[in-house]
Design a protein around this motif. Structure first.
Motif, PDB file in Angstrom:
ATOM      1  N   ASP A  47       1.027  -0.720   0.059  1.00  0.00           N
ATOM      2  CA  ASP A  47      -0.195   0.005  -0.130  1.00  0.00           C
ATOM      3  C   ASP A  47       0.726   1.210   0.434  1.00  0.00           C
ATOM      4  O   ASP A  47       0.841   2.503  -0.855  1.00  0.00           O
ATOM      5  CB  ASP A  47      -0.756  -0.153   1.132  1.00  0.00           C
ATOM      6  N   LEU A  48       2.007   0.941   0.589  1.00  0.00           N
ATOM      7  CA  LEU A  48       2.606   2.685   0.892  1.00  0.00           C
ATOM      8  C   LEU A  48       3.975   2.565  -0.089  1.00  0.00           C
ATOM      9  O   LEU A  48       4.655   2.954  -0.366  1.00  0.00           O
ATOM     10  CB  LEU A  48       3.237   3.004   2.249  1.00  0.00           C
ATOM     11  N   HIS A  49       4.047   1.174  -0.486  1.00  0.00           N
ATOM     12  CA  HIS A  49       5.466   1.342  -1.575  1.00  0.00           C
ATOM     13  C   HIS A  49       6.738   1.439  -0.714  1.00  0.00           C
ATOM     14  O   HIS A  49       7.778   1.459  -1.562  1.00  0.00           O
ATOM     15  CB  HIS A  49       4.990   1.261  -2.302  1.00  0.00           C
ATOM     16  N   LYS A 104       2.249   8.115   6.070  1.00  0.00           N
ATOM     17  CA  LYS A 104       2.632   7.742   5.359  1.00  0.00           C
ATOM     18  C   LYS A 104       4.030   7.940   5.162  1.00  0.00           C
ATOM     19  O   LYS A 104       4.215   6.743   3.571  1.00  0.00           O
ATOM     20  CB  LYS A 104       2.245   8.157   4.258  1.00  0.00           C
ATOM     21  N   THR A 105       4.871   8.349   5.724  1.00  0.00           N
ATOM     22  CA  THR A 105       6.091   8.394   5.621  1.00  0.00           C
ATOM     23  C   THR A 105       7.214   8.045   5.451  1.00  0.00           C
ATOM     24  O   THR A 105       6.950   7.224   7.476  1.00  0.00           O
ATOM     25  CB  THR A 105       7.034   9.156   5.517  1.00  0.00           C
ATOM     26  N   PHE A 106       7.761   6.915   5.574  1.00  0.00           N
ATOM     27  CA  PHE A 106       8.985   6.229   6.134  1.00  0.00           C
ATOM     28  C   PHE A 106       9.714   6.486   7.638  1.00  0.00           C
ATOM     29  O   PHE A 106       9.568   6.028   8.747  1.00  0.00           O
ATOM     30  CB  PHE A 106      10.640   5.872   5.523  1.00  0.00           C
ATOM     31  N   GLU A 107       9.880   7.798   7.828  1.00  0.00           N
ATOM     32  CA  GLU A 107      11.021   8.715   8.658  1.00  0.00           C
ATOM     33  C   GLU A 107       9.270   8.684   9.517  1.00  0.00           C
ATOM     34  O   GLU A 107       9.960   8.195  11.328  1.00  0.00           O
ATOM     35  CB  GLU A 107      10.969   9.911   8.470  1.00  0.00           C
ATOM     36  N   GLY A 108       8.375   9.010   9.790  1.00  0.00           N
ATOM     37  CA  GLY A 108       7.213   9.200  10.471  1.00  0.00           C
ATOM     38  C   GLY A 108       6.583   8.089  10.712  1.00  0.00           C
ATOM     39  O   GLY A 108       6.121   8.202  11.900  1.00  0.00           O
ATOM     40  N   LEU A 109       6.432   7.044  10.015  1.00  0.00           N
ATOM     41  CA  LEU A 109       5.955   5.609  10.921  1.00  0.00           C
ATOM     42  C   LEU A 109       6.814   4.886  11.353  1.00  0.00           C
ATOM     43  O   LEU A 109       6.860   4.656  12.354  1.00  0.00           O
ATOM     44  CB  LEU A 109       5.512   4.916   9.268  1.00  0.00           C
ATOM     45  N   CYS A 110       8.286   5.012  11.568  1.00  0.00           N
ATOM     46  CA  CYS A 110       9.290   4.615  12.373  1.00  0.00           C
ATOM     47  C   CYS A 110       8.989   5.029  13.949  1.00  0.00           C
ATOM     48  O   CYS A 110       9.305   4.206  14.332  1.00  0.00           O
ATOM     49  CB  CYS A 110      10.857   4.917  11.585  1.00  0.00           C
ATOM     50  N   LEU A 111       8.982   6.621  14.003  1.00  0.00           N
ATOM     51  CA  LEU A 111       8.900   7.445  14.964  1.00  0.00           C
ATOM     52  C   LEU A 111       7.606   7.161  15.857  1.00  0.00           C
ATOM     53  O   LEU A 111       7.554   6.526  16.677  1.00  0.00           O
ATOM     54  CB  LEU A 111       8.199   8.529  14.387  1.00  0.00           C
ATOM     55  N   ALA A 112       6.257   6.982  14.835  1.00  0.00           N
ATOM     56  CA  ALA A 112       4.701   6.470  15.345  1.00  0.00           C
ATOM     57  C   ALA A 112       4.892   4.764  15.772  1.00  0.00           C
ATOM     58  O   ALA A 112       4.481   5.125  16.870  1.00  0.00           O
ATOM     59  CB  ALA A 112       3.948   6.723  14.110  1.00  0.00           C
ATOM     60  N   MET A 113       5.535   4.164  14.735  1.00  0.00           N
ATOM     61  CA  MET A 113       5.423   2.599  15.943  1.00  0.00           C
ATOM     62  C   MET A 113       5.436   2.533  16.856  1.00  0.00           C
ATOM     63  O   MET A 113       5.285   1.852  18.003  1.00  0.00           O
ATOM     64  CB  MET A 113       5.799   1.487  14.202  1.00  0.00           C
ATOM     65  N   PHE A 114       7.444   3.487  16.683  1.00  0.00           N
ATOM     66  CA  PHE A 114       8.158   3.340  17.803  1.00  0.00           C
ATOM     67  C   PHE A 114       7.272   3.104  19.197  1.00  0.00           C
ATOM     68  O   PHE A 114       7.659   2.806  20.453  1.00  0.00           O
ATOM     69  CB  PHE A 114       9.707   3.906  17.224  1.00  0.00           C
TER      70      PHE A 114
END
Length: 404
Positions: A47-49, A104-114
């Motif tokens: 979905d986010l490729h 949706k961004t890679f950096e944002g999702l890394c921080l959000a999931m953490f």
């Protein structure tokens, strides 16, 4: 004969307190709604490729957040009580699941999931401590198994529904359902279960001079390594296997969800009788964990047969038996090993071993697949499970000497 078999099955569920049944109910509601995890790697990839490397890093952040949350949850359960931690964790993480779908961004999702996993996984050690408080000592392993049944029954319903939700309204629906289930389940818990204080017992009073600190308990650390390796192998079920289903055999999300549901339904019908049988026989817990690791090794060696789609069912069969043998009894061993007053710390380290396994499982698995393909990954994971079997044999010998 059929009636007798049914009665024996039902008898496995007798003797639990009201609080244990409510804990089981809220766990089921929460886990039935936990649809994000089985499809997270697919969401990121398809979905986010994101690349395999990026998917691996998001999962690493997920795992590190989980580790910190597990440690905090255990520490704070010993300090301020499991009840407050459970309510804070599930309610707040429910709200955060609503928000995370918009990142949706890679950096944002890394921080959000953490961040979300720090809060969400404070719940697990607190819940384990609550089982120690609300369950009778003689029912403790069965109480753990009952809650695991709720988890797996939830997972049986969740992935199949999750696959349908994705196909109808997309991945965003999973985040709404997951967040709602967290909030609803903890509100039920807060309304129906009153806080009960843990018994505080001085370590000297229980005469356990050998294990005053978890960091000095060498057998427990060997046990944690066994838990880590078996969990690392098992977590391929949620990280690399859904991708393999699609790329090797062109399965849909719904078909992957049905395979996950098969795992959950088997556990629902078989785990409690298996646990009750081994408890009646007073079988050594570490020995049962060793058999679990062996079944997991067989499961992943079977995946080397990559030309027949039916092997996915046979593999799930073996990994499910591995899970039923390894996890309830490793859970019970960790709780029984903890001196009174240190339950939170012991269960924190136990849950942290699973969080670290989640980090290593996704990152290692994705890395091996990107470089060498799925076949090498299955061989590596199966061999790692064989190594866990060897460590369990070693631990048995150490415990035998300790008890002499």
């Amino acid at each position: 004969m059929l009636v007798n078999a049914f009665n024996r099955y039902v008898n496995n569920f007798r003797g639990f307190s009201r609080e244990i049944w409510i804990l089981t109910l809220i766990t089921f509601i929460n886990r039935a709604g936990t649809m994000v995890l089985p499809f997270l790697s697919k969401y990121l990839k398809e979905d986010l490729h994101f690349s395999y490397e990026q998917v691996g890093w998001v999962m690493v952040c997920f795992g590190f957040g989980s580790m910190i949350g597990s440690w905090l949850g255990g520490k704070l359960s010993d300090k301020i009580g499991f009840y407050k931690i459970m309510i804070f964790s599930l309610f707040t993480s429910g709200l955060l699941f609503f928000v995370i779908q918009f990142i949706k961004t890679f950096e944002g999702l890394c921080l959000a999931m953490f961040s979300i996993m720090i809060i969400a996984d404070m719940f697990r050690p607190a819940m384990f401590v609550s089982l120690g408080v609300y369950a009778k000592p003689e029912n403790r392993t069965r109480a753990l198994t009952l809650v695991r049944l709720a988890v797996n029954l939830g997972f049986a319903a969740g992935p199949a529904m999750g696959g349908l939700i994705i196909m109808s309204i997309g991945y965003k629906g999973l985040f709404w359902v997951d967040g709602t289930s967290c909030i609803v389940s903890i509100l039920i818990f807060a309304l129906l279960v009153k806080e009960k204080k843990k018994e505080t017992v001085h370590l000297d009073a229980i005469g356990d001079t050998k294990r005053k600190s978890v960091f000095q308990d060498k057998p427990f650390w060997i046990f944690l390594f066994i838990s880590f390796t078996t969990a690392m192998v098992f977590f391929q079920l949620f990280t690399t296997l859904p991708l393999y289903h699609h790329e090797q055999f062109a399965l849909t999300e719904f078909q992957t969800g049905l395979l996950m549901s098969f795992n959950g339904l088997m556990i629902f019908f078989l785990e409690m009788p298996i646990v009750s049988y081994f408890e009646r026989k007073k079988t050594d817990k570490v020995k049962i964990v060793m058999y679990g690791a062996l079944f997991m090794a067989i499961s992943y060696y079977l995946l080397l047969i990559d030309f027949w789609v039916g092997i996915l069912i046979v593999s799930i069969l073996f990994v499910t038996f591995g899970e039923m043998f390894a996890f309830p009894f490793s859970n019970s061993f960790a709780m029984s090993r903890a001196p009174k007053g240190h339950e939170g710390r012991y269960m924190a380290l136990y849950t942290m071993s699973f969080s670290l396994a989640h980090i290593m499982s996704s990152k290692t698995g994705m890395g091996i697949i990107a470089q060498f393909g799925y076949t090498v990954n299955w061989f590596f994971m199966a061999t790692l499970a064989v190594f866990a079997v060897g460590c369990a044999v070693w631990l048995q010998r150490i415990l035998l000497k300790e008890n002499i």
